[in-house]
Design a protein around this motif. Structure first.
Motif, PDB file in Angstrom:
ATOM      1  N   PRO A 144       0.893  -1.068   0.210  1.00 47.55           N
ATOM      2  CA  PRO A 144       0.270  -0.445   0.161  1.00 47.55           C
ATOM      3  C   PRO A 144       1.113   1.159  -0.014  1.00 47.55           C
ATOM      4  O   PRO A 144       1.289   0.887   0.910  1.00 47.55           O
ATOM      5  CB  PRO A 144      -1.144  -0.129   1.620  1.00 47.55           C
ATOM      6  CG  PRO A 144      -0.303  -1.266   1.695  1.00 47.55           C
ATOM      7  CD  PRO A 144       0.952  -2.196   1.176  1.00 47.55           C
ATOM      8  N   ALA A 148      -1.141   4.086  -1.043  1.00 46.74           N
ATOM      9  CA  ALA A 148      -1.865   4.931  -1.464  1.00 46.74           C
ATOM     10  C   ALA A 148      -2.548   5.964  -0.035  1.00 46.74           C
ATOM     11  O   ALA A 148      -3.583   7.262  -0.101  1.00 46.74           O
ATOM     12  CB  ALA A 148      -2.753   4.368  -2.022  1.00 46.74           C
ATOM     13  N   GLY A 149      -1.722   6.491   0.044  1.00 44.84           N
ATOM     14  CA  GLY A 149      -2.135   7.352   1.546  1.00 44.84           C
ATOM     15  C   GLY A 149      -2.228   9.515   1.606  1.00 44.84           C
ATOM     16  O   GLY A 149      -1.221   8.822   0.372  1.00 44.84           O
ATOM     17  N   ARG A 196       0.703  13.656   7.854  1.00 44.85           N
ATOM     18  CA  ARG A 196       2.016  14.496   8.732  1.00 44.85           C
ATOM     19  C   ARG A 196       3.484  14.078   8.432  1.00 44.85           C
ATOM     20  O   ARG A 196       3.725  15.219   8.923  1.00 44.85           O
ATOM     21  CB  ARG A 196       1.715  12.568   9.681  1.00 44.85           C
ATOM     22  CG  ARG A 196       0.778  12.596  10.439  1.00 44.85           C
ATOM     23  CD  ARG A 196       0.633  11.528  11.528  1.00 44.85           C
ATOM     24  NE  ARG A 196       0.363   9.882  10.428  1.00 44.85           N
ATOM     25  CZ  ARG A 196       0.599   8.564  10.932  1.00 44.85           C
ATOM     26  NH1 ARG A 196       0.600   8.726  12.333  1.00 44.85           N
ATOM     27  NH2 ARG A 196       0.284   7.786  10.321  1.00 44.85           N
ATOM     28  N   LYS A 215       4.850  11.246   0.944  1.00 46.19           N
ATOM     29  CA  LYS A 215       5.956  10.260   1.832  1.00 46.19           C
ATOM     30  C   LYS A 215       6.827   8.818   0.978  1.00 46.19           C
ATOM     31  O   LYS A 215       7.529   8.618   0.770  1.00 46.19           O
ATOM     32  CB  LYS A 215       6.488   9.863   2.512  1.00 46.19           C
ATOM     33  CG  LYS A 215       4.561   9.300   3.360  1.00 46.19           C
ATOM     34  CD  LYS A 215       4.463   8.555   5.160  1.00 46.19           C
ATOM     35  CE  LYS A 215       3.066   7.931   5.560  1.00 46.19           C
ATOM     36  NZ  LYS A 215       3.025   7.677   6.578  1.00 46.19           N
ATOM     37  N   PRO A 216       5.562   7.789  -0.126  1.00 53.87           N
ATOM     38  CA  PRO A 216       6.771   7.014  -0.922  1.00 53.87           C
ATOM     39  C   PRO A 216       7.198   7.708  -2.416  1.00 53.87           C
ATOM     40  O   PRO A 216       8.077   6.663  -2.133  1.00 53.87           O
ATOM     41  CB  PRO A 216       5.556   6.166  -1.597  1.00 53.87           C
ATOM     42  CG  PRO A 216       4.192   6.847   0.030  1.00 53.87           C
ATOM     43  CD  PRO A 216       4.493   8.285   0.219  1.00 53.87           C
ATOM     44  N   GLY A 271      -7.442   3.340  -2.130  1.00 55.08           N
ATOM     45  CA  GLY A 271      -9.218   3.522  -1.529  1.00 55.08           C
ATOM     46  C   GLY A 271      -8.901   4.201  -0.837  1.00 55.08           C
ATOM     47  O   GLY A 271      -7.768   5.009  -0.510  1.00 55.08           O
ATOM     48  N   ARG A 290      -9.546   4.717   2.750  1.00 52.53           N
ATOM     49  CA  ARG A 290      -8.743   3.971   4.174  1.00 52.53           C
ATOM     50  C   ARG A 290      -7.841   3.062   3.167  1.00 52.53           C
ATOM     51  O   ARG A 290      -7.813   2.345   2.567  1.00 52.53           O
ATOM     52  CB  ARG A 290      -9.695   3.516   5.275  1.00 52.53           C
ATOM     53  CG  ARG A 290     -11.018   4.166   5.185  1.00 52.53           C
ATOM     54  CD  ARG A 290     -12.378   3.827   6.293  1.00 52.53           C
ATOM     55  NE  ARG A 290     -12.423   2.374   4.716  1.00 52.53           N
ATOM     56  CZ  ARG A 290     -13.358   1.685   4.958  1.00 52.53           C
ATOM     57  NH1 ARG A 290     -14.107   1.806   6.697  1.00 52.53           N
ATOM     58  NH2 ARG A 290     -14.142   0.787   4.171  1.00 52.53           N
ATOM     59  N   ARG A 291      -6.802   3.019   4.644  1.00 56.98           N
ATOM     60  CA  ARG A 291      -5.740   1.344   3.980  1.00 56.98           C
ATOM     61  C   ARG A 291      -6.730   0.923   3.504  1.00 56.98           C
ATOM     62  O   ARG A 291      -6.252  -0.114   2.839  1.00 56.98           O
ATOM     63  CB  ARG A 291      -4.593   1.698   5.216  1.00 56.98           C
ATOM     64  CG  ARG A 291      -3.615   0.538   5.201  1.00 56.98           C
ATOM     65  CD  ARG A 291      -2.808  -0.065   6.211  1.00 56.98           C
ATOM     66  NE  ARG A 291      -2.237  -0.485   6.184  1.00 56.98           N
ATOM     67  CZ  ARG A 291      -1.852  -1.678   6.121  1.00 56.98           C
ATOM     68  NH1 ARG A 291      -2.834  -1.939   5.961  1.00 56.98           N
ATOM     69  NH2 ARG A 291      -0.635  -2.553   5.705  1.00 56.98           N
ATOM     70  N   SER A 321      -7.799   0.337   0.859  1.00 52.62           N
ATOM     71  CA  SER A 321      -6.318   0.131  -1.063  1.00 52.62           C
ATOM     72  C   SER A 321      -6.365  -1.577  -0.878  1.00 52.62           C
ATOM     73  O   SER A 321      -5.810  -2.144  -1.352  1.00 52.62           O
ATOM     74  CB  SER A 321      -5.353   0.927  -0.109  1.00 52.62           C
ATOM     75  OG  SER A 321      -5.202   2.503  -0.055  1.00 52.62           O
ATOM     76  N   VAL A 367       6.223   2.315   2.842  1.00 50.56           N
ATOM     77  CA  VAL A 367       6.318   3.695   3.368  1.00 50.56           C
ATOM     78  C   VAL A 367       8.257   2.501   4.793  1.00 50.56           C
ATOM     79  O   VAL A 367       8.355   3.546   5.710  1.00 50.56           O
ATOM     80  CB  VAL A 367       6.148   4.438   4.513  1.00 50.56           C
ATOM     81  CG1 VAL A 367       5.370   5.094   3.194  1.00 50.56           C
ATOM     82  CG2 VAL A 367       4.633   3.660   4.804  1.00 50.56           C
ATOM     83  N   LYS A 380       8.962   2.971  10.103  1.00 52.94           N
ATOM     84  CA  LYS A 380       7.598   3.670   8.949  1.00 52.94           C
ATOM     85  C   LYS A 380       8.050   5.300   9.078  1.00 52.94           C
ATOM     86  O   LYS A 380       7.644   5.913  10.126  1.00 52.94           O
ATOM     87  CB  LYS A 380       5.908   2.825   9.661  1.00 52.94           C
ATOM     88  CG  LYS A 380       5.423   4.046   8.365  1.00 52.94           C
ATOM     89  CD  LYS A 380       3.769   3.068   9.132  1.00 52.94           C
ATOM     90  CE  LYS A 380       3.253   3.970  10.200  1.00 52.94           C
ATOM     91  NZ  LYS A 380       1.620   3.464  10.413  1.00 52.94           N
TER      92      LYS A 380
END
Ligand code: C5P
Length: 243
Positions: free
Chosen positions: A9, A11-12, A16, A23-24, A81, A83-84, A87, A108, A210
């Protein structure tokens, strides 16, 4: 040899992390974090499929900027999607028939080692559901909305769940199919726990961090540089420390 499909995953929204970059896609030693993370899996003989889940708005840019890398690594893009859990559910629909196990690993967490992956993959074969985790080192306070400590939480039995989280495919599919639509699970182990299945912990350590805030990039870079080369790396203690 058991075969594993890897769902990654990415797709966040990276709220933060700050800045405009998610971040990815942030650069770790000059390369995007997700590529570094993918490299830990794509050359393994036991991985038969790799699915990278990205947000709809990032899919085009991924194809344009990294299409060649992804094709070379045989990585398929899946649309994420809200939410995690959404996804992961999207990717689960695309897992190949010949994969007996599914490993979910956050894009991540680029510092995961082959030894960590070996250990959690093996435990999943033994018990059906296994995750990397490390004992909580911090003293934990439960705090009221007004910022006042209500309780110091005993940490003796507390562990921080990491990824990879690895499951027999049928078990994970069944658990996701039973999950209530509004259940606010934050990892895949929780989905499986809800279905009443025991999840085994495999000992990890804080180096499998992470990336959450920008400073984590420097930490990850230092961790990667501190590692001995593959030829001399041995993690006997890690294996012995399994639950
Ligand atoms: O938000 P968190 O740090 O727990 O996210 C862990 C991983 O799950 C990240 O790689 C993130 O991109 C991914 N994720 C996702 N789809 C979402 C939310 C998070 O793929 N809707």
């Amino acid at each position: 040899m058991p075969k594993y499909a890897v769902i990654m995953p990415a797709a966040g929204s990276s709220e933060r992390f700050g800045g405009s970059e998610k971040k990815p896609f942030a650069k770790l030693d000059g390369r995007p974090v997700f590529l570094k993370t993918l490299e830990a899996f794509v050359n393994r003989e036991d991985v038969c499929q790799t699915l990278l889940v990205v947000a709809k708005e990032d899919a085009e840019r991924m194809r344009t900027s990294y299409g060649a890398n992804l094709a070379f690594m045989n990585v398929r893009l899946i649309e994420g999607g809200a939410r995690r859990r959404d996804s992961v559910a999207h990717a689960l629909r695309e897992v190949r028939d010949d994969a007996e196990y599914v490993a979910v690993h956050d894009a991540v967490r680029p510092c995961v080692t082959q030894e960590m992956i070996d250990a959690v993959f093996a435990e999943a074969v033994k018990s059906g559901a296994a995750i990397l985790a490390c004992p909580v080192a911090a003293t934990l306070k439960r705090v009221s909305g007004a910022g006042v400590v209500e309780e110091t939480v005993p940490r003796d039995a507390l562990h921080e769940a990491q990824t990879p989280q690895v499951f027999r495919k049928d078990l994970l599919l069944d658990a996701y199919s039973r999950l209530a639509a509004d259940d606010p699970v934050t990892d895949d182990a929780q989905v499986v726990e809800r279905a009443g299945q025991a999840v085994r912990l495999v000992a990890s350590d804080a180096s499998n961090l992470k990336i959450t805030v920008r400073a984590d990039l420097s930490l990850a870079s230092a961790i990667l540089k501190s590692r001995p080369t593959r030829a001399v790396r041995k993690m006997g203690a890690f294996e012995e420390a399994q639950w």
